[in-house]
Motif scaffolding. Structure first.
Motif, PDB file in Angstrom:
ATOM      1  N   ALA A 289      23.063  38.804 -16.491  1.00  0.00           N
ATOM      2  CA  ALA A 289      22.065  37.739 -16.441  1.00  0.00           C
ATOM      3  C   ALA A 289      20.758  38.225 -17.060  1.00  0.00           C
ATOM      4  O   ALA A 289      20.324  39.357 -16.824  1.00  0.00           O
ATOM      5  CB  ALA A 289      21.830  37.300 -14.999  1.00  0.00           C
ATOM      6  N   ASP A 290      20.129  37.372 -17.850  1.00  0.00           N
ATOM      7  CA  ASP A 290      18.867  37.726 -18.497  1.00  0.00           C
ATOM      8  C   ASP A 290      17.684  37.601 -17.554  1.00  0.00           C
ATOM      9  O   ASP A 290      16.681  38.300 -17.716  1.00  0.00           O
ATOM     10  CB  ASP A 290      18.622  36.806 -19.702  1.00  0.00           C
ATOM     11  N   LEU A 291      17.795  36.689 -16.586  1.00  0.00           N
ATOM     12  CA  LEU A 291      16.633  36.346 -15.784  1.00  0.00           C
ATOM     13  C   LEU A 291      17.067  35.778 -14.430  1.00  0.00           C
ATOM     14  O   LEU A 291      18.097  35.104 -14.330  1.00  0.00           O
ATOM     15  CB  LEU A 291      15.797  35.293 -16.532  1.00  0.00           C
ATOM     16  N   VAL A 292      16.247  36.037 -13.408  1.00  0.00           N
ATOM     17  CA  VAL A 292      16.385  35.356 -12.124  1.00  0.00           C
ATOM     18  C   VAL A 292      15.111  34.548 -11.898  1.00  0.00           C
ATOM     19  O   VAL A 292      14.014  35.119 -11.831  1.00  0.00           O
ATOM     20  CB  VAL A 292      16.585  36.341 -10.959  1.00  0.00           C
ATOM     21  N   ASN A 293      15.266  33.238 -11.828  1.00  0.00           N
ATOM     22  CA  ASN A 293      14.133  32.378 -11.499  1.00  0.00           C
ATOM     23  C   ASN A 293      14.053  32.231  -9.988  1.00  0.00           C
ATOM     24  O   ASN A 293      14.950  31.658  -9.362  1.00  0.00           O
ATOM     25  CB  ASN A 293      14.293  30.996 -12.139  1.00  0.00           C
ATOM     26  N   ILE A 294      13.003  32.787  -9.392  1.00  0.00           N
ATOM     27  CA  ILE A 294      12.736  32.600  -7.966  1.00  0.00           C
ATOM     28  C   ILE A 294      11.867  31.348  -7.853  1.00  0.00           C
ATOM     29  O   ILE A 294      10.775  31.287  -8.411  1.00  0.00           O
ATOM     30  CB  ILE A 294      12.033  33.822  -7.353  1.00  0.00           C
ATOM     31  N   ILE A 295      12.377  30.350  -7.142  1.00  0.00           N
ATOM     32  CA  ILE A 295      11.765  29.024  -7.181  1.00  0.00           C
ATOM     33  C   ILE A 295      11.119  28.670  -5.845  1.00  0.00           C
ATOM     34  O   ILE A 295      11.716  28.841  -4.785  1.00  0.00           O
ATOM     35  CB  ILE A 295      12.831  27.960  -7.555  1.00  0.00           C
ATOM     36  N   GLU A 296       9.894  28.180  -5.936  1.00  0.00           N
ATOM     37  CA  GLU A 296       9.188  27.698  -4.758  1.00  0.00           C
ATOM     38  C   GLU A 296       9.814  26.369  -4.320  1.00  0.00           C
ATOM     39  O   GLU A 296      10.008  25.469  -5.127  1.00  0.00           O
ATOM     40  CB  GLU A 296       7.711  27.499  -5.097  1.00  0.00           C
ATOM     41  N   TYR A 297      10.127  26.259  -3.050  1.00  0.00           N
ATOM     42  CA  TYR A 297      10.815  25.060  -2.550  1.00  0.00           C
ATOM     43  C   TYR A 297       9.863  23.884  -2.414  1.00  0.00           C
ATOM     44  O   TYR A 297       8.732  24.015  -1.961  1.00  0.00           O
ATOM     45  CB  TYR A 297      11.462  25.359  -1.198  1.00  0.00           C
ATOM     46  N   ASN A 298      10.357  22.706  -2.804  1.00  0.00           N
ATOM     47  CA  ASN A 298       9.658  21.446  -2.600  1.00  0.00           C
ATOM     48  C   ASN A 298      10.308  20.760  -1.402  1.00  0.00           C
ATOM     49  O   ASN A 298      11.393  20.192  -1.538  1.00  0.00           O
ATOM     50  CB  ASN A 298       9.805  20.560  -3.845  1.00  0.00           C
TER      51      ASN A 298
END
Length: 350
Positions: A289-298
Motif C-alpha cells: 500500500a502506498d498510503l494509509v488515510n486516517i480519517i476523522e469521523y463525521n
C-alpha cells in the motif's frame, strides 16, 4: 432494424448509432454528431442538437429517451465543500460532493442508490439499496460536479473518488463503463491515474479488477485491522475476511502495479488504541500500500460512534510514523452541512 424504441440513447455505442442512422437513410457522420452532443457537449435534450435538422431531432425524440440527472438540492460549506443531491429520471435521490483544496478539485461520486452492505458507521448503510446507477448517470454526476467547480472555483476537476453512496464493485460493469467514458478522449478525457475506486472489500471483484488490468487506483475501506472488530462494523467482512482481502489486494497489485490506499476511520474507544495501530501496521506490512488515510469521523444520528479526542488521534498518528507507515490525517470536510455519506439523500427536505 436495430430495436431502439424509447431506449436510452446513451446506452448505444458509436457503431450502434451509425447502424441506426443507416436505417433512416442518413449519412454515417450524423452518428458522430449525435455522439459528440451526448458525451463531449453533454446535451440533455435532442432539441439542443442544433446542427441536426428539426425532422431528425423529432425522429430521435420519437425513438429514444435521453434521461439525465438534475440537481435537486445543494449545500455550501464554510470550508468550500459543496454537497449536491441529484434526482434521477425515476425520482430517486443520490449524492455527490465537490471537495476543493488549493491543489485539487475532487469529485466524490456515488455508484448505487442506497447500499446493501449495512456498515454500522455510515448513513448510507442505514438506507435500502434501491438500484444500481447506470453508467451514464455516474457520468452525469461527474459532469455536474465539474460544472460546479468551474462556476465556483474557475477550475476543472482534477480528481474523482468513488467514495459516495453504494459499493462500486457491486455495480462493477456500470462503474467500469462510466470510467471508460470519463477517461475517453471523446468523453471528459481525464487520466485514470486521477481516479480512485474505494471498496468495502469484495475480494472476488478486486481480483477481477486485476484481471481486467484497470488503470485507476484502488482504496480499501479498512476501518478495523482484525476480523472481530471488522465483522462488528462491516458485515461484509464475514464473507470477505482480512486474509482474503490481503490475498486479493496482492493479486491486484501483481496484475496492475496500481496504487493501493487503505482508508481507516478512527472511532473513539473502538479502533483508536496503540494495539489497534499495531494491528494496522501488520496489515500494511502484508500489502504494497502506498498510503494509509486516517480519517476523522463525521458522526451521524443513527450510529453510536464518536470521534476520538485530539490527543488520541495525535498519538495514533505519531505511532504509525515511528513505525515508518506512510499515513496522512484526513480532516472531515463540510462539518456544517450534511457531510456524512448518505445524510443529504436521506433527508426529506433541506
Amino acid at each position: 432494424m436495430l430495436k431502439t424504441a424509447h431506449k436510452n440513447i446513451r446506452q448505444l455505442n458509436l457503431s450502434e448509432l451509425e447502424q441506426y442512422f443507416e436505417t433512416l437513410g442518413e449519412k454515417r457522420f450524423r452518428a458522430r454528431q449525435v455522439y459528440e452532443w451526448l458525451w463531449l457537449k453533454q446535451a440533455h435534450s435532442f432539441e439542443a442538437m442544433t446542427n441536426l435538422s428539426k425532422e431528425l431531432r423529432a425522429k430521435l425524440t420519437e425513438n429514444f429517451s435521453l434521461p439525465a440527472l438534475t440537481v435537486d438540492a445543494t449545500q455550501y460549506s464554510a470550508d468550500g465543500t459543496i454537497k449536491s443531491r441529484f434526482r434521477t429520471q425515476d425520482k430517486h435521490l443520490v449524492e455527490g460532493v465537490l471537495i476543493p483544496t488549493d491543489e485539487r478539485k475532487t469529485a466524490c461520486v456515488s455508484s448505487q442508490i442506497g447500499c446493501s452492505l449495512s456498515c454500522k458507521f455510515c448513513a448510507t448503510g442505514y438506507m435500502d439499496r434501491k438500484r444500481n446507477l447506470e453508467f451514464d448517470e455516474i457520468y452525469d454526476e461527474v459532469v455536474l460536479i465539474n460544472q460546479q467547480s468551474e462556476r465556483v472555483y474557475n477550475k476543472k476537476l482534477t480528481n474523482i473518488v468513488f467514495m459516495g453512496m453504494g459499493e462500486p464493485l457491486l455495480n462493477y460493469k456500470n462503474v467500469l463503463h462510466a470510467i471508460e467514458r470519463i477517461t475517453s478522449p471523446d468523453g471528459l478525457g481525464m487520466s485514470p491515474r486521477r481516479i480512485t475506486v474505494s471498496t468495502a472489500g469484495v475480494a472476488k471483484m478486486i481480483k477481477q479488477l486485476g484481471d481486467d488490468n484497470v488503470k485507476f487506483k484502488l482504496a480499501l475501506s479498512l476501518h478495523a485491522a482484525n476480523d472481530t472488530k471488522r465483522n462488528e462494523i462491516m458485515p461484509i467482512n464475514e464473507t470477505n475476511n482480512l486474509k482474503a482481502l490481503i490475498e486479493a489486494l496482492n493479486y491486484f497489485y501483481k496484475k496492475t502495479g496500481n496504487e493501493i490506499t487503505f482508508e481507516y476511520i478512527l472511532f473513539k474507544d473502538f479502533n483508536d488504541s496503540i494495539k489497534d495501530a499495531d494491528e494496522l501496521i501488520r496489515i500494511c506490512r502484508q500489502v504494497p500500500a502506498d498510503l494509509v488515510n486516517i480519517i476523522e469521523y463525521n458522526p451521524i444520528d443513527a450510529a453510536r460512534f464518536e470521534k476520538p479526542e485530539e490527543n488520541t488521534v495525535n498519538e495514533f498518528m505519531a505511532y504509525l510514523e515511528r513505525h515508518r507507515v506512510n499515513a496522512r490525517l484526513r480532516r472531515s470536510r463540510g462539518k456544517d452541512i450534511d457531510a456524512a455519506c448518505g445524510q443529504l439523500a436521506n433527508k426529506d427536505q433541506l
